[in-house]
Structure formats: structure tokens, C-alpha cells
Scaffold this active site. Structure first.
Site, mmCIF file in Angstrom:
data_model
loop_
_atom_site.group_PDB
_atom_site.id
_atom_site.type_symbol
_atom_site.label_atom_id
_atom_site.label_comp_id
_atom_site.label_asym_id
_atom_site.label_seq_id
_atom_site.Cartn_x
_atom_site.Cartn_y
_atom_site.Cartn_z
ATOM 1 C CD GLU A 99 -2.969 -1.144 0.147
ATOM 2 O OE1 GLU A 99 -2.912 -0.259 -0.726
ATOM 3 O OE2 GLU A 99 -3.838 -2.023 0.154
ATOM 4 C CB ALA A 100 3.939 2.228 1.765
#
EC number: 3.2.2.22
Length: 563
Positions: free
Chosen positions: A188-189
Site C-alpha cells: 500500500e505504501a
């Protein structure tokens, strides 16, 4: 005998090679991260390398790489290995699919673990020299949260939680909960610079945090974001549907353009959803997203539709308005406080016309200084009713090359066609979200851009959530304003390399217009230079414009503040 011996030797080498591949698996590229001694910059570089690795061989839309679809990737290039090492030296290796950034398996301590819906391609090529185990759940968030008996919003992220998650995965304990940590801090980052920034801050401050409603809604809507961006096409900001996010207070936020989406999420990479129509400037009209977020048109060209309707926000936050709501041919367009009245609702058609109340936005002449009116679409000159709306915020009449301009910042200001000097008076945003975005601007060494009064420079200071000097209002005319005094604008004091950036009264100048590029730069379109922490030295207290280098002192992330 020599021939037989040679043949036997060749057979032995071939078998050895085959067995070796069977034991080792394919030599996939590797991008590693070690918590021991890790700093914010270490994590930044790790994610940058991961993005570059999965984006190999991709094309871009609005400067963002679009991941390859499964049919375009050979098995030997399908995965990236991500070794994560904690403070105790335990290493867990994630296998990440280059087509979607999903974690599909992991290994540690001579064991490997695959989700229950793992494919034969995954099991035959990943961690084949380990004891392979099959988990009782799949890798989607609903299954992981059920197996972990908790929700993502209750699970802390940061260096300490990552350390614990690596330990647990290494020993095969609390797998679902630990995967929820590593997936958000890796996959997600990599997808969102907003999430990257949250983790970078936690590394710098040695703290933990829990995902907020906005962050979770990003994670749940990456696919629909990717679809809207790809269907709009390259160099286009307005979407044709909306992306539904949540504000910090769990209220809904419908995002209808790329510029706003990027400022809120820092989206950094796109899932393939459909092949974008080939275009540079023209607005394209696709279908609204239907169905659940993880279904997509793999291999299909984006479907087109006829129109969408929005407000047009411009100088000082005022909207494009047909004067007095009259639909008579020749009625001028003006600035007026934004509302929902029909004479401020503009329909963007696939024929490159922009219409209100059934009439076309029309150039009343193609000379510098000609005013802009509404007129019957059937009787107006065709070259007077065609418009382009590129991502930089201009509204261009392509026949003349002139752009829509608001010469004054006041209600009832008549809109004109003028030479494009990339002024803030020529900046527009096509959106139904007419209020400015209020955000902090985070840059070099996780410090925040700070205003220091009119006629003074801006510089970097440690971020403080309550500091009014670090709160910025991002206007539809592409100005960056001091939120507490919205008549003051971030201004470059000239257009040459190393000219200072200062605070001046907003005057609609080219020096006051800024573009948030998807590579993390903040660009002044007139000079084509970017916002730069001088010499990468915050103690100089100087922010300047400088040719783009892509270095960390030119990288910025907006962090939307609670309303």
C-alpha cells in the site's frame, strides 16, 4: 566411448541444471529493507526501488506507471522478492506480483506460506526449496481481517509493529495479523505516497500509528482510482465518474479529478484496468465504474460515453458563470461565487464543446482580448466552440492557441481569451468540489513548508499539526495560499534558477501558479522550474525554484488536514 562419456556428461549437466532450478526457483529480482539502522530516507529509497522494479516495461498515464497485465508478463518476470529483516536479524521474504503489487506468498525459517487460492504458477516458481504450507484464508482484506479477528483500523503500523510482524511471520505465528502490517507498509505504501509519508514519519519519530478512515478508503479504492485515471486518458484531469473516499471523520468525499486525487492520496502507481484512448489534450468520455472494485477490463480499450457535468473553479475560488443566468446568444461568461445553479453547470461533450443551459461556451472572436460568451452550438463558428482542458489547468481554444483568462479577481469579471502566460488568472479546475483543499506540504527530511508573513520567504520547519503557518489552501486557480490569510500566495520572486520563493498578495500572476506533478515535484509552469530546498540545507531557510533533478530536496507530499 568418448562420445558416450560426453553424452553422459551433458545429460548430467542438464539434469543438474534442471534440479538446481527446481530447488532454487527462478532468480527473481529482489528489493530488500532492513529495520536495523533504517531511517526515513532508507524507507523512501526502498519504496522507490520497489516501484521501479515492478514498473519495468510499463507505460505511463499522467506520469504514473500502469502495471502490466498478466498476459504481458512471462513467468520468469512475474514476481519480485522483498526480503524484510528486523532488529533481531530475522528475515522474511515476501513474493510480490508485478501485475498488481499483491503479496502472494512469503518465506522464513525454511518454511513458505501460500494463500489457499494460490495458483500453480506461484507454487511452482516461488520458494520451491522450502517446506510449502497452505494457509486457510485468501489474501484479500476481508479474509485477512476475519482470520486475524480484528480490523485494520485497530492494528498499529510503524517500525515496532513491523519488527514484531517479521518475527511472527518468521515463526509462522499470528500470520494474518502480521500480513496486515507488512502488506500496508510495503504494497500500500508503494501505491500511495500518503501512506509512505505516514510510515516515514513513524520511522523518523520512532512511533506507531493506526490507519485512519482516509487511508483505509485509499486502500479499498486503488482499482477504481486506476480505472478513472486510465479512462480519462493521458494529460487529462477531470474524471467521468467519481472515486469515493472517506474523510477523517468517515464522511464521504467524492473525488472527480486527477489533481484533487493526487493531492489527497499521492497515488504513485496504477493497476491496469483498460487501455487508455490515445490522446494528448482532448477530454474523453468513458462509462462510470460498475461492480466491485477488484473487477477490471483486462485487455479492453476504455469504453467511451457522451458527457459529464461539473463546475469550473477559477481565480480566487470563483466559478465560471453565465451572467444573470440568461441563455440569450452572446451573454458573457463571468466570475461569480460558486453554487449549484444551472448557469454554473458545464457539460463537457465528446465533440470538445463545453455547454451550459444547452448553449456552447464560445469565443466571441479569436483575437487576444476577445470575450467569451454562450451561443447556439448549431450556428456558432465551429472553431469558436472547441476547447481543450489539459492537466495543467488551462482551458484552451485550439484554433487560436489562446486561453480563458480572468483579468480581475472579482465577481462579475468578464472572461477573456488571452495569450497563455501560465498565470494564476488562467488556471482552472473542473470539479464539483469547489472549496480549496487545506493541507500541510511535507518535504525534505519530513519537515513542513512554513509561511513567515507577507514579503518574507518560506522555509522548512519541523511539522506541527496545530501550526497555522504550516497550513496551506490549495485553490482551483492553482495557487497555494496561506490558509489563515487567503489573500497571500506562494510566489516565485522571478523565473530564473535559484530565485527565492516568497509570500506576496495574490494577484493572479504567473509567479503564483503551481502544478503538483505526479513525480512529487511542485512546478511553476511559467519558468518550468520546481520548488527546491536550496542546497539540500534546511538551515539556510531558503526555498527556491530550480531545474528539476528528482532529488529528495525537490520532493513534496501534501497531507490533507481535517476540516
Amino acid at each position: 566411448m568418448r562420445v558416450v562419456a560426453a553424452a553422459m556428461l551433458y545429460f548430467y549437466i542438464v539434469v543438474l541444471a534442471i534440479c538446481s532450478v527446481g530447488i532454487q526457483g527462478i532468480d527473481y529480482p529482489s528489493v530488500s529493507f532492513n529495520l536495523d539502522g533504517a531511517k526515513s530516507a532508507t524507507y523512501r529509497d526502498f519504496l522507490s526501488n520497489l516501484r521501479k522494479t515492478v514498473a519495468t516495461g510499463t507505460y505511463e498515464v499522467n506520469g504514473l506507471p500502469v502495471l502490466r497485465r498478466e498476459s504481458e508478463v512471462q513467468v520468469k518476470s512475474r514476481f519480485v522478492l522483498v526480503p524484510l529483516t528486523n532488529y533481531n536479524g530475522n528475515t522474511v521474504t515476501l513474493a510480490v506480483d508485478v501485475t498488481n503489487l499483491y503479496v502472494v506468498a512469503f518465506s522464513g525459517n525454511a518454511n513458505s506460506y501460500f494463500f489457499k487460492d494460490a495458483t500453480e504458477v506461484q507454487k511452482s516458481n516461488l520458494f520451491v526449496g522450502t517446506k510449502q504450507n497452505t494457509l486457510s484464508f485468501t489474501g484479500n482484506y476481508d479474509n485477512l481481517e476475519t482470520a486475524a479477528n480484528t480490523r485494520r483500523e485497530s492494528i498499529e503500523l510503524g517500525p515496532s509493529p513491523l519488527d514484531g510482524a517479521i518475527t511472527s511471520l518468521y515463526h509462522g505465528d499470528s500470520v494474518a495479523r502480521s500480513l496486515l502490517v507488512v502488506i500496508q507498509m510495503v504494497s500500500e505504501a508503494a501505491r500511495f505516497r500518503y501512506i509512505e509519508q505516514e510510515v516515514r514519519r513513524s520511522l523518523q519519530q520512532a512511533t506507531s500509528f493506526t490507519p485512519n478512515a482516509l487511508m483505509l478508503s485509499m486502500e479499498n479504492n486503488w482499482s477504481s482510482m486506476s480505472l478513472e485515471i486510465q479512462q480519462a486518458g493521458n494529460n487529462v484531469s477531470p474524471f467521468f465518474g467519481t472515486v469515493q473516499l472517506l474523510n477523517y471523520d468517515h464522511t464521504h468525499r467524492l473525488v472527480d479529478n486527477f489533481e484533487e486525487l493526487y493531492k489527497i492520496t499521492g497515488i504513485a502507481i496504477l493497476l491496469f484496468r483498460c487501455s487508455s484512448p490515445s490522446n494528448d489534450n482532448a477530454i474523453r468520455m468513458p462509462l462510470d465504474l460498475a461492480g466491485e472494485d477488484n473487477k477490471y477490463n483486462d485487455g479492453e480499450t476504455c469504453t467511451l460515453r457522451t458527457s459529464f457535468t461539473r463546475n469550473i473553479v477559477g481565480r480566487d475560488g470563483l466559478c465560471v458563470d453565465v451572467r444573470n443566468g440568461y441563455d440569450t446568444d452572446g451573454t458573457p461568461l463571468q466570475l461569480w461565487p460558486c453554487g449549484t445553479q444551472r448557469n454554473q453547470r458545464w457539460t463537457f461533450d465528446s465533440d470538445d464543446t463545453i455547454r451550459s443551459m444547452g448553449k456552447c461556451m464560445t469565443a466571441n472572436g479569436l483575437n487576444n482580448g476577445s470575450n467569451i460568451v454562450i451561443f447556439n452550438c448549431s450556428t456558432a463558428a465551429e472553431n469558436a466552440i472547441k476547447w481543450e482542458v489539459p492537466i495543467d489547468g488551462s482551458i484552451i481554444n485550439p484554433s487560436s492557441g489562446l486561453v480563458m483568462t480572468a483579468p480581475r479577481a472579482a465577481s462579475r469579471t468578464i472572461l477573456l481569451l488571452e495569450d497563455n502566460i501560465y498565470a494564476a488568472s488562467q488556471g482552472w479546475t473542473v470539479t464539483n468540489n469547489v472549496k480549496p483543499i487545506v493541507a500541510s506540504i511535507v518535504g525534505y527530511k519530513e519537515m513542513c513548508l512554513q509561511s513567515n508573513g507577507e514579503n518574507n520567504g518560506v522555509w522548512m520547519e519541523d511539522c506541527e499539526a496545530t501550526s497555522l503557518q504550516q497550513q496551506w489552501a490549495l485553490y482551483g486557480d492553482r495557487t497555494i495560499r496561506v490558509n489563515s490569510t487567503r489573500g497571500l500566495c506562494v510566489t516565485t520572486n522571478g523565473y530564473n534558477s535559484k530565485d527565492l520563493i516568497i509570500i506576496l498578495k495574490c494577484q493572479g500572476l504567473p509567479s503564483q501558479r503551481w502544478f503538483f506533478n505526479s513525480d512529487g515535484a511542485i512546478v511553476n509552469p511559467k519558468s518550468r522550474h520546481v520548488m527546491d530546498v536550496r542546497a539540500s540545507n534546511v538551515s539556510l531557510r531558503e526555498i527556491i525554484i530550480f531545474p528539476a533533478t528528482g532529488n529528495p530536496n525537490q520532493q513534496w507530499v501534501t497531507q490533507v488536514l481535517p476540516s
